[in-house]
Design a protein around this motif. Structure first.
Motif, PDB file in Angstrom:
ATOM      1  N   MET A  85     -37.451 -49.468 -25.467  1.00 41.27           N
ATOM      2  CA  MET A  85     -36.494 -50.443 -25.982  1.00 41.27           C
ATOM      3  C   MET A  85     -35.137 -50.260 -25.299  1.00 41.27           C
ATOM      4  SD  MET A  85     -34.993 -50.864 -29.855  1.00 41.27           S
ATOM      5  CE  MET A  85     -34.225 -49.239 -29.753  1.00 41.27           C
TER       6      MET A  85
ATOM      7  N   THR B 281     -38.812 -46.048 -28.506  1.00 44.38           N
ATOM      8  CA  THR B 281     -37.353 -46.139 -28.460  1.00 44.38           C
ATOM      9  C   THR B 281     -36.855 -46.128 -27.026  1.00 44.38           C
ATOM     10  OG1 THR B 281     -37.151 -45.065 -30.614  1.00 44.38           O
ATOM     11  CG2 THR B 281     -35.197 -45.058 -29.217  1.00 44.38           C
TER      12      THR B 281
ATOM     13  N   GLU C 144     -35.099 -51.633 -21.782  1.00 39.10           N
ATOM     14  CA  GLU C 144     -34.925 -53.095 -21.758  1.00 39.10           C
ATOM     15  C   GLU C 144     -33.460 -53.465 -21.979  1.00 39.10           C
ATOM     16  OE1 GLU C 144     -37.280 -55.689 -24.154  1.00 39.10           O
ATOM     17  OE2 GLU C 144     -39.173 -54.991 -23.303  1.00 39.10           O
TER      18      GLU C 144
ATOM     19  N   TYR D  15     -37.566 -52.184 -32.164  1.00 39.93           N
ATOM     20  CA  TYR D  15     -36.929 -53.419 -31.725  1.00 39.93           C
ATOM     21  C   TYR D  15     -35.544 -53.548 -32.325  1.00 39.93           C
ATOM     22  CZ  TYR D  15     -38.555 -55.137 -36.276  1.00 39.93           C
ATOM     23  OH  TYR D  15     -38.790 -55.291 -37.612  1.00 39.93           O
TER      24      TYR D  15
ATOM     25  N   VAL E  75     -34.567 -56.851 -27.852  1.00 41.18           N
ATOM     26  CA  VAL E  75     -35.241 -55.886 -26.980  1.00 41.18           C
ATOM     27  C   VAL E  75     -36.262 -55.145 -27.827  1.00 41.18           C
ATOM     28  CG1 VAL E  75     -33.410 -55.606 -25.281  1.00 41.18           C
ATOM     29  CG2 VAL E  75     -33.351 -54.223 -27.354  1.00 41.18           C
ATOM     30  N   LYS E  76     -37.333 -54.711 -27.178  1.00 43.55           N
ATOM     31  CA  LYS E  76     -38.377 -53.996 -27.907  1.00 43.55           C
ATOM     32  C   LYS E  76     -39.076 -53.023 -26.986  1.00 43.55           C
ATOM     33  CE  LYS E  76     -41.560 -56.790 -25.931  1.00 43.55           C
ATOM     34  NZ  LYS E  76     -40.963 -56.839 -24.600  1.00 43.55           N
ATOM     35  N   GLY E  77     -39.697 -52.069 -27.609  1.00 42.60           N
ATOM     36  CA  GLY E  77     -40.535 -51.113 -26.893  1.00 42.60           C
ATOM     37  C   GLY E  77     -41.753 -50.857 -27.741  1.00 42.60           C
TER      38      GLY E  77
ATOM     39  N   VAL F  47     -31.607 -51.886 -35.314  1.00 39.73           N
ATOM     40  CA  VAL F  47     -32.817 -51.241 -34.817  1.00 39.73           C
ATOM     41  C   VAL F  47     -33.810 -51.058 -35.967  1.00 39.73           C
ATOM     42  CG1 VAL F  47     -33.764 -49.116 -33.810  1.00 39.73           C
ATOM     43  CG2 VAL F  47     -31.616 -50.062 -32.939  1.00 39.73           C
TER      44      VAL F  47
END
Length: 103
Positions: A64, A61, A67, A96, A20-22, A79
């Protein structure tokens, strides 16, 4: 949501759900940019940039975590954060990790 920068949850088994990422691209305003330029003449922390990057990390954050929630995760392990300059006066921040379900 539990966020850890280690690749496990102490005392718990985990099931990996996926990466997952932001990301966010944040810019500073002209006034802060001008003052930052003046600060480089005398040295010291450029507080406006520090604040901008802290805000960008918070946004990345949250994205992320959003997601991870969509995948049904209980935690995100391993993280990491990264940043880069996208253009003059703007920086990209990425958060991520691996979304996991606790067993």
């Amino acid at each position: 949501m539990l966020l850890l920068n280690i690749d496990y949850v102490p005392g718990r088994e985990i099931e990996a759900l996926g990466i997952v990422k932001g990301t966010v691209v944040q810019s500073k305003n002209f006034g802060k940019d001008f003052m930052a330029g003046m600060k480089t003449l005398v040295g010291g922390e450029i507080v406006g940039y520090t604040e901008m990057l802290n805000e960008a990390r918070q946004i990345a954050t949250k994205r992320m975590v959003d997601e991870a929630v969509a995948l049904g995760a209980d935690a995100v392990v391993n993280v990491r954060y990264g940043s880069s300059s996208v253009m003059q006066g703007a920086a990209e921040v990425v958060a991520y990790g691996t979304a996991v379900k606790l067993k």
